[in-house]
Scaffold this active site. Sequence first.
Site, PDB file in Angstrom:
ATOM      1  N   SER A   1     -17.833 103.026  66.872  1.00 35.87           N
ATOM      2  CA  SER A   1     -16.510 103.276  67.454  1.00 35.87           C
ATOM      3  C   SER A   1     -16.477 104.561  68.291  1.00 35.87           C
ATOM      4  O   SER A   1     -17.187 104.658  69.277  1.00 35.87           O
ATOM      5  CB  SER A   1     -15.485 103.298  66.316  1.00 35.87           C
TER       6      SER A   1
ATOM      7  N   ASP B   1     -11.924  92.245  66.268  1.00 36.47           N
ATOM      8  CA  ASP B   1     -11.799  93.706  66.405  1.00 36.47           C
ATOM      9  C   ASP B   1     -10.660  94.019  67.377  1.00 36.47           C
ATOM     10  O   ASP B   1     -10.723  93.656  68.546  1.00 36.47           O
ATOM     11  CB  ASP B   1     -13.135  94.244  66.948  1.00 36.47           C
TER      12      ASP B   1
ATOM     13  N   HIS C   1     -13.308  95.527  63.189  1.00 35.76           N
ATOM     14  CA  HIS C   1     -13.799  96.858  63.522  1.00 35.76           C
ATOM     15  C   HIS C   1     -14.522  97.555  62.366  1.00 35.76           C
ATOM     16  O   HIS C   1     -15.552  98.195  62.558  1.00 35.76           O
ATOM     17  CB  HIS C   1     -12.611  97.711  63.961  1.00 35.76           C
TER      18      HIS C   1
END
Length: 401
Positions: free
Chosen positions: A174, A342, A371
């Site tokens: 991320s 996600d 995610h």
Amino acid sequence: MEALLVLLLLGVALCCVSAETEQRYRPFSSSSSSDDDGLCALMLRPLGYPCSEHTVKTKDGFLLSVQRIPHGKDALNVTGPPVFLQHGLFQGGDTWFVNSAEESLGFILADRGFDVWVGNVRGTRWSHGHVTLSVHDREFWDWSWQDLAQNDMVDMLSYVYTKTNSKVLFVGHSQGTIMGFAAFTVPDTVKMIEAAALLTPISYLDHITSRFALRAVKVHLDQMLLTLGIHQLNFRSDIGVQIIDSLCDGHMDCSNLLSVITGTNCCFNRSRVEYYLEYEPHPSSTKNLNHLFQMIRKGTFAKYDYGLWGNLKRYGSLHPPAFDLQDIPESLPLWMGYGGTDDLADVTDVKRTIKELRSEPELLYVDHYGHLDFIMGTDANTEVYDNLINFFQSRGQYRSY
Ligand SMILES: *[C@@H]1O[C@H](CO)[C@@H](O)[C@H](O)[C@H]1NC(C)=O
Ligand SMILES: *[C@@H]1O[C@H](CO)[C@@H](O)[C@H](O)[C@H]1NC(C)=O
């Protein structure tokens, strides 16, 4: 208009603090990370893993803690190729170790013979130090992911590169991938990297579908907090809890806060949530949130936008310079894992990233993954990590591991 929003939000916030969220997001009892209450002592050594704490000082004076797990629990004392793990937003190095040793990437890499180094960016529980500033100073929180990419990551990587005398394998998740993409555009940084694996890769953010983030963008939460002089973003603080409540109240059901923020995560271990909350969420800065929201609003992957005059002064141009993915050398081997549910690393944005890169990354698309599944999924070991480790092992010099 803005002032009105501020008053409105504050009003809502002050009236509706829920005792339940307050309890769920209690502050960390300690903000230091001496050897006794560091990540090694709390999460690694109790499970029988060798682990040492290191301190890296950034160019701008932040004191970051980095952990090293030189080999696995049962392995011979052979130390393999170094791999550096970079966590995401509101997370810390703990994120790689929160599930069992068979399920968590940090443990798995150590047991598969890698020399594991764990990064922790400024402001997290593990990296709360600075040579002159205290966490109560406004300047302590005057940074965004750009600074994390240009300072924290470069300085931590240089440390690992020097200590091991070896090029480093990189794993980011991320925001850790935003930092990676930005840092890899710089020749002096990318020359330290052997190969990079990017979990839920992000360089563009304008297709996110996260309801929580979109609402926060819409009500200008970032500018509002800056106007109010709130520079530390800490969802364990009273203000943090009030912000969450006021954004959710009447707009979305936040009983499952993580899915409202990140999207549906298929393979989360619900019975471990209390344990996760012992470590996460970690603090970040409001300026960082502001920079991320600039990406969402403008669809750019660029330096922090200080406004026309501020940009002119800092960058010599009216608009902040973009990070050009074309500057990442084609010779850097890349691997990316991304998921169909996600809400932050949207498939459309991931495809744009892939298209702009010079190289053709190896891709792993997991349709039912969200995610957080990429770091916390109980079956990520077989769904994702085997594939990721194969990618690392296919690099010539590491074939024997
Ligand atoms: C591993 O290292 C420890 C401490 O340095 C040493 O005592 C031990 O003999 C080593 N074991 C092997 C199998 O090399
Ligand atoms: C989920 O967490 C619980 C509590 O730590 C643990 O006992 C269980 O084995 C975990 N389940 C899976 C599938 O990993």
